[in-house]
Design a protein around this motif. Structure first.
Motif, short mmCIF file in Angstrom:
data_model
loop_
_atom_site.label_atom_id
_atom_site.label_comp_id
_atom_site.label_asym_id
_atom_site.label_seq_id
_atom_site.Cartn_x
_atom_site.Cartn_y
_atom_site.Cartn_z
N LEU A 23 54.14 18.11 19.83
CA LEU A 23 54.52 16.78 20.29
C LEU A 23 54.00 16.52 21.71
N LEU A 24 54.12 17.52 22.59
CA LEU A 24 53.60 17.38 23.95
C LEU A 24 52.09 17.14 23.94
N PHE A 25 51.37 17.88 23.10
CA PHE A 25 49.91 17.73 22.99
C PHE A 25 49.55 16.32 22.52
N TRP B 270 48.65 9.20 25.84
CA TRP B 270 48.66 8.61 27.18
C TRP B 270 47.28 8.64 27.84
N GLU B 271 46.48 9.68 27.53
CA GLU B 271 45.10 9.70 28.04
C GLU B 271 44.32 8.52 27.47
N LEU B 272 44.48 8.25 26.17
CA LEU B 272 43.81 7.11 25.55
C LEU B 272 44.27 5.80 26.18
N VAL B 273 45.58 5.68 26.42
CA VAL B 273 46.12 4.48 27.06
C VAL B 273 45.50 4.28 28.44
N THR B 274 45.47 5.36 29.22
CA THR B 274 44.93 5.25 30.58
C THR B 274 43.46 4.88 30.57
N TYR B 275 42.67 5.53 29.72
CA TYR B 275 41.24 5.22 29.67
C TYR B 275 41.00 3.81 29.15
N ASN B 276 41.80 3.36 28.21
CA ASN B 276 41.66 1.98 27.74
C ASN B 276 41.84 0.99 28.89
N SER C 66 39.06 15.28 29.01
CA SER C 66 40.53 15.24 29.08
C SER C 66 41.15 15.98 27.89
N PHE C 67 40.52 15.90 26.73
CA PHE C 67 41.02 16.58 25.54
C PHE C 67 41.06 18.09 25.77
N LEU C 68 40.00 18.64 26.35
CA LEU C 68 39.97 20.07 26.65
C LEU C 68 41.06 20.44 27.65
N ILE C 69 41.29 19.56 28.64
CA ILE C 69 42.32 19.83 29.64
C ILE C 69 43.71 19.80 29.02
N THR C 70 43.95 18.85 28.11
CA THR C 70 45.27 18.76 27.49
C THR C 70 45.58 19.99 26.63
N SER D 200 29.82 5.63 25.40
CA SER D 200 29.37 6.93 25.93
C SER D 200 30.25 7.37 27.09
N PHE D 201 30.60 6.44 27.96
CA PHE D 201 31.47 6.75 29.10
C PHE D 201 32.85 7.16 28.60
N TYR D 202 33.36 6.42 27.62
CA TYR D 202 34.70 6.67 27.07
C TYR D 202 34.75 8.04 26.39
N LYS D 203 33.78 8.31 25.52
CA LYS D 203 33.79 9.56 24.76
C LYS D 203 33.64 10.78 25.66
N THR D 204 32.81 10.66 26.69
CA THR D 204 32.62 11.79 27.60
C THR D 204 33.89 12.09 28.37
N ASN D 205 34.51 11.06 28.94
CA ASN D 205 35.73 11.28 29.73
C ASN D 205 36.88 11.78 28.85
#
Length: 537
Positions: free
Chosen positions: A438-440, A446-452, A414-418, A405-410
């Motif tokens: 490609l940038l998207f 990288w967002e997934l990497v950081t949250y992981n 971040s997905f909307l921001i990207t 739940s914490f992961y999906k919310t954050n």
């Protein structure tokens, strides 16, 4: 004994409570280690580092002055903003009951708490000073007197910055700490003020990207207005007068810097002592309670798509106004940073600078943005108490419900921001569909990497509070993993592929391949963290 001195002694006993019964032995051993460190580094500099660095000295010496100025600015801003980070923590009633029962003034408490922390600063100084001496001494000979001056001016810089930071933190606590609404507004202000520490960090990164930028007269002149530069110039003058930046004032520049430094110290400590009773208060404001009356469309959407636990996480996140400030700052940085990258490349005069700049953006912008935004958002407290862990452990899916739940919310935030960031950057730099897509994708990887990594660290070491030593260590571990592991992949790939391919092509390939390696490694870190949290007792 003066009242503030008694409070300072109590403050030392408080932060060293885990060493009770062994305090004297600890301080003696730490002092011996510092002496050994100083002697070892001096000998190593004289007989090892200086001979090895001699062939490169003529290349490095021009960068000693700007490098030291940037490093001193980094120290100054760090010790200035560090107290501010902790300004609006929950009021500690039990800690102040003892103080309030005694006839003390707010000024006594303020100076007592400050001088109780000075011991930490002194030990930090005696650890960092020999490192500075060793780095500069590898290229320029430094006398014993100059080493003493380095310690002296570094100490004055650290003490004045920390004192000014404590004054600002106390004032902001009085100004914004009387209610929940004001406290949230204050935290936005604190976040913005604290974010200025990223400025010297970005300047330090120029050493690797475009070191010649540090020698530009305009850049050098800007630094002359910083108090940290005044102290750095005095240090350089005692090492070697020819290292100082003369600017438009000629050889009287060190004298002016000495005058400015003395005036700064007199103003900080003089005004702080005179007006301490005004910006420091012992009164505790009672927080107001707020009730969410109606669930809006955004929360209903999260609840229907991701489930009730994610909706609760989203409400908890947006209930704090400071988190909106964090998101705003990360978006602003994500737009400004690529512009800076392009400007640096344009200064080189390379006809292919635009292509190189676009490639560098694909490499560094997603990584830097995800690291900043992911750390600020992902380090929002996931586990607030041991009871919370036990409640989730009793559920059918265990702690995975909490983590997911914490992961999906954050990540959804971040997905909307990207999406927004990709559109803005693509419009500014006129990206085609391929580069924009490609940038998207890179931003999201990288967002997934950081949250992981961030959530994996939080699972392994639950902090239970948003501002504290444990959370600070978690942030440092996450940054070390994000930077260290990536550089361990990035540098060998660049070195290997550069033998066969053009630099632009190499950077383009690395921008795609290295995040995939990081995603695999970070996923392992996340699952190990979840496993560790599930075993938490």
């Amino acid at each position: 004994m003066w009242t503030w001195l008694k409070i300072a002694r109590a403050e030392i006993l408080l932060w060293s409570v885990k060493l009770r019964g062994h305090r004297k032995l600890f301080f003696v051993l730490l002092s011996i280690m510092i002496v050994i460190l100083n002697i070892s580094l001096n000998l190593a500099t004289t007989f090892i580092f200086r001979p090895l660095a001699a062939p490169f000295a003529f290349l490095i010496i021009p960068y000693i002055a700007p490098g030291l100025e940037i490093f001193f600015m980094f120290l100054f801003l760090f010790f200035l903003t560090y107290p501010i980070q902790y300004a609006l923590q929950e009021f500690q009633i039990g800690h102040l009951e003892i103080i309030l029962s005694a006839p003390v003034r707010p000024k006594d408490v303020f100076f007592g708490e400050y001088f109780g922390q000075v011991v930490i600063y002194v030990f930090f100084l005696f650890i960092i000073a020999p490192i500075i001496v060793s780095i500069i001494g590898a290229f320029v000979e430094i006398s014993i007197f100059a080493q003493l001056m380095i310690i002296t001016f570094s100490a004055l810089l650290l003490l004045s910055a920390s004192f000014l930071g404590n004054c600002a933190a106390s004032y902001l606590s009085v100004k914004f700490g009387t209610s929940t609404r004001k406290k949230d507004l204050g935290k936005i202000v604190l976040m913005i003020v604290s974010a200025v520490i990223a400025i010297p960090s970005m300047m330090i990164s120029l050493i690797w990207i475009a070191p010649w930028v540090l020698l530009l007269p305009a850049i050098r002149m800007i630094f002359q207005f910083s108090p940290s530069t005044w102290f750095a110039t005095l240090v350089l003058f005692f090492i070697n007068p020819f290292l100082t930046y003369n600017g438009i004032f000629g050889f009287i520049n060190p004298a002016l810097n000495a005058l400015f430094a003395c005036g700064f110290l007199a103003a900080v400590f003089g005004l702080g002592f005179k007006y301490a009773d005004r910006f420091f208060s012992l009164d505790a404001g009672q927080p107001e309670e707020r009730i969410l009356a109606k669930e809006n469309f955004f929360y209903r959407f999260i609840r229907r798509v991701f489930g009730v636990p994610s909706s609760v996480q989203a409400k908890e996140f947006f209930r704090r106004n400071e988190n909106l400030g964090r998101l705003g700052y990360s978006v602003a940085f994500g737009i400004i940073f690529p512009i800076i990258m392009i400007m640096i490349q344009l200064f080189t005069g390379d006809p292919d600078s635009i292509m190189i700049g676009n490639t560098m953006n694909l490499v560094f912008v997603p990584w830097i943005f995800a690291m900043m935004q992911g750390l600020m958002v992902g380090m929002f407290i996931m586990v607030r108490s041991k009871d919370m862990i036990w409640i989730y452990k009793k559920s059918p899916k265990g702690v995975r419900t909490l983590v997911s739940s914490f992961y999906k919310t954050n990540y959804f935030i971040s997905f909307l921001i990207t999406i927004f960031l990709t559109v803005v950057i693509s419009i500014i730099f006129q990206y085609n569909i391929f580069l924009a897509l490609l940038l998207f994708l890179l931003l999201n990887v990288w967002e997934l990497v950081t949250y992981n990594i961030v959530i994996g660290v939080q699972c392994s070491r639950p902090a239970f509070e948003e501002r504290g030593t444990r959370m600070t260590i978690n942030v440092l571990i996450s940054m070390l993993l994000l930077v260290g592991v990536w550089l361990g992949i990035f540098i060998p790939m660049i070195t290997l592929f550069s033998f066969f391919l053009d630099f632009t092509i190499v950077m383009f390939l690395v921008s795609i391949v290295s995040p995939l390696f990081m995603l695999a490694i970070s996923t392992v870190i996340l699952f190990l963290g979840i496993k560790q949290l599930d075993k938490f007792e």
